[in-house]
Design a protein around this motif. Structure first.
Motif, PDB file in Angstrom:
ATOM      1  N   ASP A  90       8.479  22.459  -5.874  1.00 54.92           N
ATOM      2  CA  ASP A  90       6.927  22.858  -6.019  1.00 54.92           C
ATOM      3  C   ASP A  90       6.397  22.304  -6.899  1.00 54.92           C
ATOM      4  O   ASP A  90       5.174  22.821  -7.420  1.00 54.92           O
ATOM      5  N   THR A 117       8.768  30.507  -2.247  1.00 55.34           N
ATOM      6  CA  THR A 117       8.215  29.424  -2.867  1.00 55.34           C
ATOM      7  C   THR A 117       7.083  29.890  -3.804  1.00 55.34           C
ATOM      8  O   THR A 117       6.272  30.733  -3.558  1.00 55.34           O
ATOM      9  N   GLY A 118       7.034  28.826  -4.748  1.00 57.16           N
ATOM     10  CA  GLY A 118       5.789  28.934  -5.722  1.00 57.16           C
ATOM     11  C   GLY A 118       6.124  30.225  -6.832  1.00 57.16           C
ATOM     12  O   GLY A 118       5.315  30.425  -7.679  1.00 57.16           O
TER      13      GLY A 118
END
Length: 426
Positions: A90, A117-118
């Motif tokens: 990321d 994600t993130g």
């Protein structure tokens, strides 16, 4: 002597010389050199059975079986720093906005479910790294922005994660046996999830003072024909310091009948009996005679040394018996030379650790020595050995000042200040 220890394999032998043949044992009237006396003593110094003790009581004991890890350390990936756990994938820009979705503490890991994600997880040193995260960003390197943190692109390879099993894996050998359980080794054993360890049982040492003139310190000692009994306290503490489980027997009078009556009970309760006093040639010196009915096998009756010539050693019913002179300095010197290595060997240590002679310079000169090996009490002055001026074997004030023993061979010539001599910590 019957063992009272928990079931455990016995050590096959102690780290001492093989027992000499009967032809090597001197007669009752023979004086033996110091080194031969020590060999005869250590030949009887077999180690005790193993016993299991809790880790919090095992400090200083001698390990009888290896310490093998029961689990990995760490058991799973753990953070090495306070910061934020993230996915390395990321972090693609110079600064990356990640949403903080939870926290991970030592003992209470992140339990919030999927890690999109993130995302990032606030994490603390020792806390488990959530599955799928592979880097920890130090807290001082991030910028806070509401529910998000701005994380810089990492400039170093170090990921601040302690990988599972990176310290040790289950089944790894951490400490081999035999070995003394030092504070650091106790830490390793506990980290390996071990609650108790197998150690050599401490030899049971009974210290007995004899003499009609003796009283306990502070009791009836104002009478001019009575003296405070002091030597058993020093001998007992010496034996403890080298690994003995020590008891002090009540003082016994110079009465052969009472001494013989007490002897059997001593042999039933101890691996080593130390008799103080009654080791000379007077009409009331009964220290050896008290064990004759129990089958005393005498190894030597005197040693070519001063002070301490009357020291003797034998065995009866598998118990070692060491007779020490009654004079305090002579008793403590002979106990240091002969009892300390015997106790150490029976406790699982190398006997040599108790008789580690080291060369030091003399602070002042010494006169030539006579026909007997001589042991002088000394202080250390800037690393040099300074022999005590008072060498009376009954002296106790001078005894209190001794830090090392100086060893002088028979017929050693006069020595000058600065000459090297063998010394032993006292």
């Amino acid at each position: 002597m019957a063992s009272t220890q928990r079931s455990a394999p016995r050590h096959r032998s102690s780290p001492v010389p093989a027992k000499p043949s009967s032809g090597d044992c001197p007669s009752d009237r023979t004086m033996v050199p110091v080194d031969r006396a020590l060999r005869l003593i250590l030949a009887e110094g077999t180690t005790r059975a193993l016993e299991y003790v809790a880790l919090d009581r095992a400090g200083g004991r001698i390990l009888g079986l290896p310490i093998v890890a029961q689990r990995a350390a760490p058991a799973r990936d753990a953070s090495a720093m306070d910061g934020y756990a993230v996915r390395n994938g990321d972090l693609i820009a110079d600064w990356n906005a990640l949403t903080v979705i939870g926290e991970s503490f030592a003992g209470h890991g992140y339990a919030g479910g999927p890690l999109p994600t993130g995302s990032a997880v606030r994490i603390f040193t020792g806390a488990p790294v959530p599955e799928g995260f592979d880097r920890v960003i130090l807290q001082e390197d991030v910028r806070h922005m509401g529910s998000q943190v701005l994380v810089p692109h990492p400039r170093a390879e170090k990921r601040h994660i302690r990988r599972a099993g990176s310290d040790f894996a289950a089944g790894d050998l951490l400490v081999d046996a035999p070995a003394a359980l030092t504070p650091a080794r106790l830490v390793a054993a506990a980290a390996a999830d071990i609650a108790e360890v197998a150690v050599f049982a401490r030899p049971k040492v009974m210290v007995v003072a004899t003499g009609d003139e003796l009283r306990a310190p502070g009791v009836d000692t104002l009478r001019p024909d009575m003296i405070p009994e002091s030597v058993s306290l020093g001998v007992a503490e010496l034996a403890r310091s080298f690994g003995g489980d020590v008891t002090t027997h009540p003082r016994l009078p110079d009465d052969l009948g009472q001494l013989q009556g007490a002897a059997a009970g001593m042999l039933d309760k101890a691996d080593i009996v130390v008799i103080i006093g009654g080791a000379s040639v007077g009409d009331r010196d009964f220290s050896r005679a008290m064990f004759e009915r129990a089958g005393l096998s005498l190894q030597f009756s005197k040693v070519l040394m001063r002070p301490g010539k009357p020291v003797w050693f034998g065995t009866a019913r598998d118990t070692c018996i060491l007779g020490l002179p009654g004079n305090p300095t002579a008793a403590m010197i002979t106990a240091r030379l002969f009892l300390a290595p015997l106790v150490a060997a029976m406790a699982g240590r190398e006997a040599q650790t108790a008789i580690d002679w080291r060369t030091r310079p003399l602070a002042e000169g010494l006169e030539a020595n006579g026909e007997f090996e001589c042991f002088l009490g000394a202080r250390l002055i800037a690393g040099a050995a300074s022999a005590s001026a008072n060498r009376d074997s009954s002296a106790q004030r001078a005894l209190a000042a001794i830090e090392v023993l100086i060893r002088r061979p028979p017929h050693a010539p006069a020595a000058a200040a600065g000459d090297p001599v063998e010394t032993l910590e006292f």
